[in-house]
Enzyme design. Sequence first.
Site, short mmCIF file in Angstrom:
data_model
loop_
_atom_site.label_atom_id
_atom_site.label_comp_id
_atom_site.label_asym_id
_atom_site.label_seq_id
_atom_site.Cartn_x
_atom_site.Cartn_y
_atom_site.Cartn_z
N ASP A 29 0.86 -1.19 0.00
CA ASP A 29 0.00 0.00 0.00
C ASP A 29 0.90 1.24 0.00
OD1 ASP A 29 -3.20 0.58 1.09
OD2 ASP A 29 -1.76 2.22 1.06
N ILE A 30 0.57 2.19 -0.86
CA ILE A 30 1.40 3.37 -1.05
C ILE A 30 1.32 4.34 0.15
CG2 ILE A 30 -0.25 4.90 -2.24
CD1 ILE A 30 1.96 5.22 -4.42
N ASN A 85 -12.88 -3.20 2.90
CA ASN A 85 -13.92 -2.16 2.90
C ASN A 85 -14.81 -2.30 1.66
OD1 ASN A 85 -12.68 -1.01 5.19
ND2 ASN A 85 -11.26 0.14 3.91
N GLN A 92 -14.30 2.77 1.53
CA GLN A 92 -13.64 2.21 0.34
C GLN A 92 -13.35 3.37 -0.62
OE1 GLN A 92 -15.88 -0.66 -1.99
NE2 GLN A 92 -14.04 -1.36 -3.07
N HIS A 98 -10.49 -5.48 -2.73
CA HIS A 98 -9.14 -5.73 -2.24
C HIS A 98 -9.15 -6.01 -0.75
CE1 HIS A 98 -9.90 -1.40 -2.05
NE2 HIS A 98 -9.18 -1.41 -0.94
N PHE A 99 -8.13 -6.73 -0.31
CA PHE A 99 -7.93 -7.05 1.10
C PHE A 99 -6.68 -6.33 1.58
CE2 PHE A 99 -10.91 -10.59 1.69
CZ PHE A 99 -11.23 -10.88 0.37
N HIS A 100 -6.80 -5.65 2.73
CA HIS A 100 -5.64 -5.02 3.38
C HIS A 100 -5.06 -6.00 4.40
CE1 HIS A 100 -6.70 -0.65 2.48
NE2 HIS A 100 -7.86 -1.21 2.27
P1 AMP Z 1 -9.71 1.36 0.53
O1 AMP Z 1 -9.91 2.59 1.40
O2 AMP Z 1 -10.08 0.09 1.24
O3 AMP Z 1 -10.38 1.51 -0.82
O4 AMP Z 1 -8.16 1.26 0.30
C1 AMP Z 1 -7.51 1.66 -0.86
C2 AMP Z 1 -6.04 1.64 -0.56
O5 AMP Z 1 -5.35 1.72 -1.77
C3 AMP Z 1 -5.55 2.81 0.32
O6 AMP Z 1 -4.98 2.29 1.51
C4 AMP Z 1 -4.52 3.51 -0.58
O7 AMP Z 1 -3.40 3.98 0.15
C5 AMP Z 1 -4.13 2.41 -1.56
N1 AMP Z 1 -3.66 2.88 -2.84
C6 AMP Z 1 -4.24 3.79 -3.66
N2 AMP Z 1 -3.51 3.94 -4.79
C7 AMP Z 1 -2.45 3.09 -4.69
C8 AMP Z 1 -1.34 2.78 -5.53
N3 AMP Z 1 -1.17 3.37 -6.72
N4 AMP Z 1 -0.45 1.87 -5.10
C9 AMP Z 1 -0.61 1.26 -3.90
N5 AMP Z 1 -1.64 1.51 -3.06
C10 AMP Z 1 -2.55 2.41 -3.45
#
Ligand code: AMP
Length: 135
Positions: A29-30, A85, A92, A98-100
Site C-alpha cells: 500500500d502506497i 472495505n 472504500q 481488495h484485502f488489506h
Molecule cells: P480502501 O480505502 O479500502 O479503498 O483502500 C484503498 C487503498 O489503496 C488505500 O490504503 C490507498 O493507500 C491504496 N492505494 C491507492 N492507490 C495506490 C497505488 N497506486 N499503489 C498502492 N496503493 C494504493
Amino acid sequence: MNCIFCKIVDGSIPSSKIYEDDHVVAFLDISPFEKGHFLVVPKCHVALLTELPAELLTHTISVVQRLSAHLLKCLPCDGFNLLQNNGSCATQTVPHVHFHIIPRFNGKALNWISGAYASGEEMKLFQARLTVNEK
Ligand code: AMP
Ligand code: ZN
C-alpha cells in the site's frame, strides 16, 4: 476503465509488487497504516466482495493466508489486521475489491492514519522482504 488497480494489474502504472499469479496480485500500500501494509487484489474488476465469484474468492483468501504467514515470519511482526472495505460509506476509496493486510507489533498501538515510507529505497527494502516468488 479508469480504475487504478486495473492499471496496476495491466502494468500501465507501477507498483511495489510482492506476489502475482494468474488471478491475483499483491503489492505494498502506497500510504500504509504501518510499514509492510500490503493489498491483495483479484485481477478481475469487481467493486465489492459480494460481486466476486466464489471460486475466485476462495483462491484470493488462500493467497491472503499464505502471504500473511510470510509477513509474520519475514517482516517479522507479531500479528496482523485483515481489513476489507465495501462502499464509500465504509471508507472504500478504490472501487476494485481488495484485502488489506496490516502488520502489528506487541505493545505498539495503531492510529489508523495513512503514513508513508521515508524513501523509495525504504519501500524497496520492505518489498524485498515480503516478496513471495512461488505460486
Ligand atoms: P480502501 O480505502 O479500502 O479503498 O483502500 C484503498 C487503498 O489503496 C488505500 O490504503 C490507498 O493507500 C491504496 N492505494 C491507492 N492507490 C495506490 C497505488 N497506486 N499503489 C498502492 N496503493 C494504493
Ligand atoms: Zn479495477
